[in-house]
Write a protein that holds these residues in place. Structure first.
Motif, mmCIF file in Angstrom:
data_model
loop_
_atom_site.group_PDB
_atom_site.id
_atom_site.type_symbol
_atom_site.label_atom_id
_atom_site.label_comp_id
_atom_site.label_asym_id
_atom_site.label_seq_id
_atom_site.Cartn_x
_atom_site.Cartn_y
_atom_site.Cartn_z
ATOM 1 N N GLY A 1 4.376 1.499 -1.028
ATOM 2 C CA GLY A 1 4.840 2.453 -0.030
ATOM 3 C C GLY A 1 3.813 3.502 0.327
ATOM 4 O O GLY A 1 3.730 3.949 1.476
ATOM 5 N N TYR A 2 2.989 3.911 -0.638
ATOM 6 C CA TYR A 2 2.025 4.980 -0.352
ATOM 7 C C TYR A 2 0.941 4.552 0.634
ATOM 8 O O TYR A 2 0.240 5.387 1.189
ATOM 9 C CB TYR A 2 1.406 5.505 -1.652
ATOM 10 C CG TYR A 2 0.544 4.521 -2.415
ATOM 11 C CD1 TYR A 2 -0.758 4.232 -2.013
ATOM 12 C CD2 TYR A 2 1.018 3.897 -3.574
ATOM 13 C CE1 TYR A 2 -1.554 3.343 -2.724
ATOM 14 C CE2 TYR A 2 0.225 3.021 -4.290
ATOM 15 C CZ TYR A 2 -1.056 2.746 -3.860
ATOM 16 O OH TYR A 2 -1.840 1.866 -4.573
ATOM 17 N N ALA A 3 0.813 3.235 0.880
ATOM 18 C CA ALA A 3 -0.190 2.752 1.836
ATOM 19 C C ALA A 3 0.102 3.229 3.256
ATOM 20 O O ALA A 3 -0.785 3.189 4.119
ATOM 21 C CB ALA A 3 -0.254 1.223 1.801
ATOM 22 N N ASP A 4 1.325 3.690 3.503
ATOM 23 C CA ASP A 4 1.670 4.212 4.840
ATOM 24 C C ASP A 4 0.914 5.489 5.173
ATOM 25 O O ASP A 4 0.699 5.793 6.357
ATOM 26 C CB ASP A 4 3.177 4.521 4.915
ATOM 27 C CG ASP A 4 4.034 3.279 4.836
ATOM 28 O OD1 ASP A 4 3.493 2.164 4.961
ATOM 29 O OD2 ASP A 4 5.253 3.424 4.614
ATOM 30 N N THR A 5 0.516 6.248 4.153
ATOM 31 C CA THR A 5 0.025 7.602 4.416
ATOM 32 C C THR A 5 -1.353 7.909 3.840
ATOM 33 O O THR A 5 -1.871 8.996 4.065
ATOM 34 C CB THR A 5 1.017 8.642 3.848
ATOM 35 O OG1 THR A 5 1.190 8.401 2.450
ATOM 36 C CG2 THR A 5 2.368 8.532 4.550
ATOM 37 N N THR A 6 -1.948 6.978 3.093
ATOM 38 C CA THR A 6 -3.255 7.258 2.502
ATOM 39 C C THR A 6 -4.074 5.984 2.362
ATOM 40 O O THR A 6 -3.510 4.889 2.200
ATOM 41 C CB THR A 6 -3.098 7.922 1.112
ATOM 42 O OG1 THR A 6 -4.396 8.184 0.563
ATOM 43 C CG2 THR A 6 -2.343 7.024 0.151
ATOM 44 N N ALA A 7 -5.379 6.152 2.409
ATOM 45 C CA ALA A 7 -6.292 5.030 2.158
ATOM 46 C C ALA A 7 -6.603 4.889 0.665
ATOM 47 O O ALA A 7 -7.214 3.897 0.255
ATOM 48 C CB ALA A 7 -7.588 5.222 2.934
ATOM 49 N N GLU A 8 -6.203 5.875 -0.143
ATOM 50 C CA GLU A 8 -6.421 5.788 -1.576
ATOM 51 C C GLU A 8 -5.538 4.688 -2.178
ATOM 52 O O GLU A 8 -4.450 4.411 -1.675
ATOM 53 C CB GLU A 8 -6.101 7.117 -2.260
ATOM 54 C CG GLU A 8 -6.999 8.270 -1.851
ATOM 55 C CD GLU A 8 -8.387 8.164 -2.464
ATOM 56 O OE1 GLU A 8 -8.671 7.159 -3.164
ATOM 57 O OE2 GLU A 8 -9.185 9.095 -2.256
ATOM 58 N N ARG A 9 -6.023 4.088 -3.261
ATOM 59 C CA ARG A 9 -5.269 3.024 -3.923
ATOM 60 C C ARG A 9 -5.327 3.199 -5.430
ATOM 61 O O ARG A 9 -6.364 3.554 -5.997
ATOM 62 C CB ARG A 9 -5.825 1.640 -3.555
ATOM 63 C CG ARG A 9 -5.657 1.260 -2.088
ATOM 64 C CD ARG A 9 -4.195 1.036 -1.735
ATOM 65 N NE ARG A 9 -4.023 0.626 -0.340
ATOM 66 C CZ ARG A 9 -3.838 1.465 0.685
ATOM 67 N NH1 ARG A 9 -3.814 2.788 0.447
ATOM 68 N NH2 ARG A 9 -3.684 1.025 1.894
ATOM 69 N N LEU A 10 -4.198 2.921 -6.077
ATOM 70 C CA LEU A 10 -4.194 2.757 -7.516
ATOM 71 C C LEU A 10 -4.877 1.441 -7.867
ATOM 72 O O LEU A 10 -5.149 0.619 -6.992
ATOM 73 C CB LEU A 10 -2.763 2.759 -8.042
ATOM 74 C CG LEU A 10 -1.964 4.050 -7.835
ATOM 75 C CD1 LEU A 10 -0.492 3.819 -8.145
ATOM 76 C CD2 LEU A 10 -2.532 5.181 -8.689
ATOM 77 N N HIS A 11 -5.154 1.260 -9.150
ATOM 78 C CA HIS A 11 -5.706 -0.022 -9.589
ATOM 79 C C HIS A 11 -4.562 -1.024 -9.670
ATOM 80 O O HIS A 11 -3.642 -0.863 -10.466
ATOM 81 C CB HIS A 11 -6.391 0.111 -10.950
ATOM 82 C CG HIS A 11 -6.933 -1.181 -11.451
ATOM 83 N ND1 HIS A 11 -8.019 -1.797 -10.884
ATOM 84 C CD2 HIS A 11 -6.522 -2.004 -12.452
ATOM 85 C CE1 HIS A 11 -8.273 -2.931 -11.509
ATOM 86 N NE2 HIS A 11 -7.367 -3.072 -12.474
#
Length: 288
Positions: A147-157
């Motif tokens: 879900g966080y991909a909607d608002t940031t280019a950062e990624r968890l591993h």
């Protein structure tokens, strides 16, 4: 807060330390090591002196060290107490993984599998379980697109790789190590400033008393601030500041539930002390 010096975790000369090391105190190292072998696989497990060692990709090491015998054994810390750590295993099919856990002696699966309907962890599915000695662990299944991909280019591993002989069905690896902290903002600032951490998501989670009883076996309620950060594109950290009364202080690493997080783990000089920073226990000089 002052803690005693501890050099027992210093690797022997000439050995290469892991990228990151998570140390957890358990009442019986043999039992705990055998239990994690039943999840992560025998090939992922080793011994190092009096410690059990479980290796996860990429370069993450969980060390199981003994508690100090002292009269009446400690009860495990509550999830909401400051400094409490939990290890979360990422799986591809959480129902299959839960069915396996329910067949293991002494394991207590808590509550129901929860699917998050909205927000930065939308589609995430999770459930907690107690190990045979009472410590909380978690299973988590991520959707293909978090879900966080909607608002940031950062990624968890999200590229964990399990051992070939992992018995836990659909195990992918260690998703994160989670901590209850004194101050979420201060902890994040420390990790970003001193350990190259990157913030991936933040959210708030409200839970009533019935939900907390069912899912965590806790008779509390409140609103928790949560964040997930990643260090070196390798280790995900889940941080909670729980808005509940009467949170207990962090435990030392020789008590049940005590823990130590060594980021960019390196051999520590003799006499190096460890301190509790914000409830997240990291190597460093003695502080008072």
């Amino acid at each position: 807060m002052t803690t005693a010096q501890d050099t027992s975790l210093t690797p022997p000369p000439g050995t290469r330390p892991p990228a990151h090391r998570i140390t957890v105190a358990v009442p019986d190292v043999e039992e705990a090591t055998a239990f994690l072998a039943e999840l992560a696989g025998p090939s992922a497990v080793d011994r190092d002196g009096g410690a059990g060692v479980v290796s996860f990709s990429p370069g993450i090491e969980v060390r199981l060290v003994p508690t100090t015998p002292a009269g009446t054994p400690d009860a495990p810390p509550r999830l909401v107490d400051i400094g409490t750590n939990h290890l979360c295993l990422r799986v591809g099919d959480i129902e299959a993984a839960v069915a396996h856990l329910e067949q293991l002696p002494g394991v207590d699966v808590l509550g129901d599998i929860i699917t998050i309907p909205e927000g930065p962890i939308r589609g995430n599915r999770w459930i907690y379980f107690r190990s045979p000695w009472g410590t909380l662990f978690e299973l988590q299944q991520w959707p293909d697109t978090p879900g966080y991909a909607d608002t940031t280019a950062e990624r968890l591993h999200h590229d964990q790789r399990p051992a070939d002989d992992a018995p836990l069905p659909t195990l992918l690896g260690l998703d994160h190590t989670g901590y209850s902290v004194q101050s979420l903002d201060a902890t994040i600032d420390h990790l970003v400033t001193h350990h190259r951490a990157r913030v991936v998501l933040r959210t708030e989670i409200a839970a009533d008393r019935a939900f907390m009883r069912r899912q965590f076996d806790l008779d509390v309620e409140g609103i928790s601030a949560m964040a997930m950060v990643v260090v070196d594109d390798a280790l995900n950290l889940e941080l909670f500041e729980h808005g509940v009364p009467d949170r207990q202080p962090p435990r030392s690493v020789d008590r049940l539930g005590g823990n130590l997080l060594e980021l960019h783990a390196r051999p520590q000089p003799a006499g190096t002390a460890r301190h509790a920073a914000f409830g997240l226990t990291l190597p460093g000089p003695v502080t008072t």
